[in-house]
Design a protein around this motif. Structure first.
Motif, short mmCIF file in Angstrom:
data_model
loop_
_atom_site.label_atom_id
_atom_site.label_comp_id
_atom_site.label_asym_id
_atom_site.label_seq_id
_atom_site.Cartn_x
_atom_site.Cartn_y
_atom_site.Cartn_z
N ASP A 73 0.83 -1.21 0.00
CA ASP A 73 0.00 0.00 0.00
C ASP A 73 0.86 1.26 0.00
N GLN A 74 1.98 1.20 0.72
CA GLN A 74 2.84 2.38 0.82
C GLN A 74 3.52 2.71 -0.50
N ILE A 75 3.94 1.71 -1.26
CA ILE A 75 4.69 1.99 -2.49
C ILE A 75 3.83 1.97 -3.74
N ALA A 76 2.58 1.56 -3.64
CA ALA A 76 1.72 1.45 -4.83
C ALA A 76 1.60 2.74 -5.63
N PRO A 77 1.49 3.93 -5.00
CA PRO A 77 1.37 5.15 -5.81
C PRO A 77 2.55 5.38 -6.75
N ALA A 78 3.71 4.84 -6.42
CA ALA A 78 4.89 4.99 -7.29
C ALA A 78 4.96 3.90 -8.35
N ARG A 79 3.96 3.02 -8.38
CA ARG A 79 3.95 1.90 -9.33
C ARG A 79 2.66 1.93 -10.14
N ALA A 80 2.27 3.11 -10.60
CA ALA A 80 1.02 3.29 -11.32
C ALA A 80 1.04 2.56 -12.65
N PRO A 81 -0.14 2.22 -13.19
CA PRO A 81 -0.19 1.55 -14.48
C PRO A 81 0.20 2.47 -15.62
N GLU A 82 0.41 1.87 -16.78
CA GLU A 82 0.73 2.65 -17.98
C GLU A 82 -0.41 3.61 -18.31
N PRO A 83 -0.13 4.69 -19.06
CA PRO A 83 -1.18 5.67 -19.38
C PRO A 83 -2.31 5.07 -20.21
N THR A 84 -3.46 5.71 -20.14
CA THR A 84 -4.62 5.27 -20.91
C THR A 84 -4.27 5.14 -22.39
N PRO B 185 11.49 -4.86 -4.61
CA PRO B 185 10.46 -4.31 -5.51
C PRO B 185 10.77 -2.88 -5.91
N ARG B 186 10.42 -2.52 -7.13
CA ARG B 186 10.60 -1.15 -7.60
C ARG B 186 9.86 -0.19 -6.67
N ALA B 187 10.52 0.89 -6.30
CA ALA B 187 10.01 1.94 -5.42
C ALA B 187 10.12 1.59 -3.94
N ALA B 188 10.61 0.39 -3.62
CA ALA B 188 10.80 0.04 -2.22
C ALA B 188 12.00 0.78 -1.64
N VAL B 189 11.93 1.08 -0.37
CA VAL B 189 13.04 1.73 0.33
C VAL B 189 13.35 0.91 1.58
N PRO B 190 14.54 1.07 2.13
CA PRO B 190 14.96 0.20 3.24
C PRO B 190 14.04 0.18 4.45
N ASP B 191 13.33 1.29 4.72
CA ASP B 191 12.49 1.31 5.92
C ASP B 191 11.13 0.64 5.69
N ARG B 192 10.92 0.07 4.49
CA ARG B 192 9.72 -0.70 4.22
C ARG B 192 10.15 -2.15 4.07
N SER B 193 9.99 -2.90 5.12
CA SER B 193 10.61 -4.21 5.23
C SER B 193 9.66 -5.32 4.76
N PHE B 194 9.81 -5.72 3.51
CA PHE B 194 9.05 -6.84 2.98
C PHE B 194 9.60 -8.17 3.52
N VAL B 195 8.74 -9.16 3.61
CA VAL B 195 9.16 -10.52 3.93
C VAL B 195 9.01 -11.35 2.66
N SER B 196 10.11 -11.91 2.17
CA SER B 196 10.06 -12.70 0.93
C SER B 196 10.62 -14.10 1.18
N PHE B 197 10.43 -14.96 0.17
CA PHE B 197 10.80 -16.36 0.27
C PHE B 197 11.46 -16.79 -1.04
N LEU B 198 12.28 -17.82 -0.95
CA LEU B 198 13.00 -18.28 -2.14
C LEU B 198 12.64 -19.75 -2.37
N TRP B 199 11.87 -19.98 -3.44
CA TRP B 199 11.41 -21.33 -3.77
C TRP B 199 12.16 -21.85 -4.98
N PRO B 200 12.81 -23.01 -4.89
CA PRO B 200 13.47 -23.60 -6.06
C PRO B 200 12.46 -23.86 -7.17
#
Length: 251
Positions: A16-27, A189-204
């Motif tokens: 939610d925090q980074i979504a505004p910086a990841r807007a869709p392509e123009p109409t 993720p694009r637009a992420a910054v260090p103070d927004r700490s995502f939890v991710s996983f690595l699946w073979p």
């Protein structure tokens, strides 16, 4: 709240925090027939006109709208209400056959069933705390004979860092349901910054294929691709896998 949902809820706040910086392509992009899909995706599903397509973890809807440009009737689902709002606004402006729903991939609305295609792409598997539970969700939303298409970053890319001719491991390729530690910043993720700490996983890759098969899907296609620009310039980058594509069918 179970452990799986606690992870996805934690990430929802970040999305939610980074979504505004990841807007869709123009109409205008979509009005001109533009698409953010890679060629390998449209080659794997060459004719979606008139088909019902469910796009899981759709973010701001670029790929959802791209499938709608090709004639699909699309429902995009994402956990971020902010991303869904942006996607909904763009869909209304384009008048394409796409609508968007706020939901966790592990808790989809019951009415989202019987789709001809379920689709997910580009940075989705790494946010899954439970691979088997996700695969059962995919299978359960398809009609018999329906297809699932996944186009994803390769876990080798996710697990490494450094110049293309001197890659080094920075995360455990076999980490699975253990949250990733030491992820290279360029893999965030694009637009992420260090103070927004995502939890991710690595699946073979093998685990992804096995989970889909175990959920009752018949694997039709598994293709790995070099994507040198993911690693950086230089001929050595073409020696490493950058993405993979899986197509599977529900019997």
């Amino acid at each position: 709240m179970d452990r799986t949902r606690s992870y996805t809820e934690h990430n929802r706040v970040c999305w939610d925090q980074i979504a505004p910086a990841r807007a869709p392509e123009p109409t205008e992009f979509f009005a001109a027939g533009g698409s953010t899909l890679d060629d390998c995706e449209t080659e794997a599903l060459p004719d979606v006109a008139g088909q019902r397509l469910l796009h899981l973890q759709c973010a701001s809807g670029n790929e959802s709208l791209s499938w709608a440009v090709r004639g699909a009737q699309v429902v995009g689902v994402d956990i971020s209400a902010v991303a869904v709002r942006l996607a909904t606004e763009r869909a209304a402006q384009t008048e394409l056959a796409a609508r968007f729903v706020v939901a966790d991939v592990y808790d989809l609305p019951a009415e989202l069933v019987g789709f001809d295609v379920v689709y997910a792409s580009s940075g989705v598997v790494c946010w899954l705390p439970s691979l088997d539970r996700w695969a059962r969700t995919v299978a359960g939303r398809l009609r018999p004979g329906g297809r699932f298409l996944l186009y994803e970053h390769h876990p080798v890319w996710e697990a490494t860092a450094g110049a293309p001719d001197a890659l080094r491991p920075v995360a455990d390729y076999f980490g699975r349901s253990t949250p990733v530690a030491g992820l290279d910043p360029t893999r965030r993720p694009r637009a992420a910054v260090p103070d927004r700490s995502f939890v991710s996983f690595l699946w073979p890759l093998g685990d992804v294929v096995t989970a889909l098969a175990r959920a009752g899907l018949r694997i039709e296609l598994v293709v790995e691709h070099p994507v040198p620009e993911l690693y950086g310039a230089g001929p050595a980058a073409a020696r490493w896998p950058g993405t993979y594509l899986i197509r599977a069918m529900r019997s």
